[in-house]
Design a protein around this motif. Structure first.
Motif, PDB file in Angstrom:
ATOM      1  N   TYR A 132      40.606  37.903  36.828  1.00 53.91           N
ATOM      2  CA  TYR A 132      39.361  38.646  37.263  1.00 53.91           C
ATOM      3  C   TYR A 132      39.010  38.557  38.546  1.00 53.91           C
ATOM      4  O   TYR A 132      37.975  38.775  38.953  1.00 53.91           O
ATOM      5  N   LEU A 133      40.200  38.172  39.540  1.00 51.84           N
ATOM      6  CA  LEU A 133      40.005  38.353  40.830  1.00 51.84           C
ATOM      7  C   LEU A 133      39.467  39.715  41.529  1.00 51.84           C
ATOM      8  O   LEU A 133      39.862  40.799  41.024  1.00 51.84           O
ATOM      9  N   SER A 134      38.314  39.700  42.302  1.00 53.52           N
ATOM     10  CA  SER A 134      37.726  41.082  42.831  1.00 53.52           C
ATOM     11  C   SER A 134      38.686  41.268  43.983  1.00 53.52           C
ATOM     12  O   SER A 134      39.240  40.666  44.521  1.00 53.52           O
ATOM     13  N   GLY A 135      38.802  42.723  44.309  1.00 53.28           N
ATOM     14  CA  GLY A 135      39.514  43.080  45.182  1.00 53.28           C
ATOM     15  C   GLY A 135      40.861  43.357  44.922  1.00 53.28           C
ATOM     16  O   GLY A 135      41.439  42.575  43.774  1.00 53.28           O
ATOM     17  N   GLY A 136      41.710  43.986  45.543  1.00 52.72           N
ATOM     18  CA  GLY A 136      43.232  44.407  45.366  1.00 52.72           C
ATOM     19  C   GLY A 136      43.368  45.377  44.104  1.00 52.72           C
ATOM     20  O   GLY A 136      42.246  45.905  43.373  1.00 52.72           O
ATOM     21  N   GLU A 137      44.467  45.633  43.460  1.00 56.34           N
ATOM     22  CA  GLU A 137      44.538  46.380  42.363  1.00 56.34           C
ATOM     23  C   GLU A 137      44.753  45.678  41.162  1.00 56.34           C
ATOM     24  O   GLU A 137      45.430  44.768  40.875  1.00 56.34           O
ATOM     25  N   ARG A 138      43.895  45.933  40.170  1.00 57.52           N
ATOM     26  CA  ARG A 138      43.795  45.338  38.844  1.00 57.52           C
ATOM     27  C   ARG A 138      44.148  46.332  37.687  1.00 57.52           C
ATOM     28  O   ARG A 138      43.833  47.573  37.799  1.00 57.52           O
ATOM     29  N   GLU A 139      44.615  45.788  36.691  1.00 58.57           N
ATOM     30  CA  GLU A 139      45.221  46.746  35.758  1.00 58.57           C
ATOM     31  C   GLU A 139      43.966  46.995  34.903  1.00 58.57           C
ATOM     32  O   GLU A 139      43.118  46.081  34.703  1.00 58.57           O
TER      33      GLU A 139
END
Length: 213
Positions: A132-139
């Motif tokens: 659940y990290l914000s930022g970056g590319e999330r699947e």
């Protein structure tokens, strides 16, 4: 993270002191973001279980209809002129419902796979946090696809109901045919096979002569 022992939610107290020490260490290493990620993970897991429950109930209902149709395939009414036709109707109904069941089973298994993947993260705070990290590319969450499967359950139910209606219609036609056959056998137009051979032969011969006039 400092835990207020007077708060509404507090950690469990184990009888084993080693467990308490390990729990305290994990809590000391955790921060508010870890707690938030854990709650999000539990919430997503509840959503996955809810979707799975919908798919599972659908599969159970379709399985019951499949079992009933396959059971009818084994029924035998040798004395009925429509016995073979009735079993063929049951075979076709079972085939069509089985196809729906197989697809529903595959869809249910997709949701189960997602739940198992989430379950494997249980107890791994860092993996849950990374999820659940914000930022970056999330699947993208597979639940977006799974909820579509759950919503399509109504369409499956409609198709199965149509299959069952087709089955009823076909059996109704066969029942009419059987009634006509039985009515004919009781009428004067039919020739009883219980007549003695000479009389039966004269009756058939008479029918041939009348037909030739």
């Amino acid at each position: 993270m400092i835990i207020d022992q007077n708060a509404a939610v507090v950690p469990p107290q184990f009888l084993d002191e080693e467990l308490n020490r390990l729990q305290d260490r994990y809590l000391d290493e955790a921060d508010e973001e870890d707690m938030k990620a854990a709650f999000l993970w539990v919430t997503e897991g509840r959503l996955a279980l809810s979707v799975y429950g919908t798919m599972h109930r659908l599969c159970e209902a379709v399985q019951r209809e499949t079992d009933h149709a396959e059971q009818r395939m084994r029924w035998s009414r040798a004395s009925s002129p429509t016995d073979g036709a009735c079993r063929r109707v049951a075979m076709e109904t079972a085939r069509r419902i089985r196809a729906e069941l197989n697809q529903a089973d595959r869809d249910r298994e997709k949701v189960a796979d997602t739940w198992r993947e989430m379950r494997d993260d249980f107890g791994h705070a860092s993996r849950i946090r990374e999820r659940y990290l914000s930022g970056g590319e999330r699947e993208a969450s597979p639940l977006d696809d799974h909820i579509k499967l759950a919503r399509s359950c109504d369409e499956v139910v409609e198709r199965v109901n149509q299959i069952l209606q087709d089955d009823i219609d076909a059996l109704y036609e066969l029942a009419l045919q059987e009634d006509e056959f039985l009515a004919f056998t009781r009428s004067d137009d039919s020739v009883s096979l219980s007549l003695d051979p000479p009389r039966s032969g004269r009756a058939v011969d008479g029918e041939i002569r009348r037909g030739a006039r």
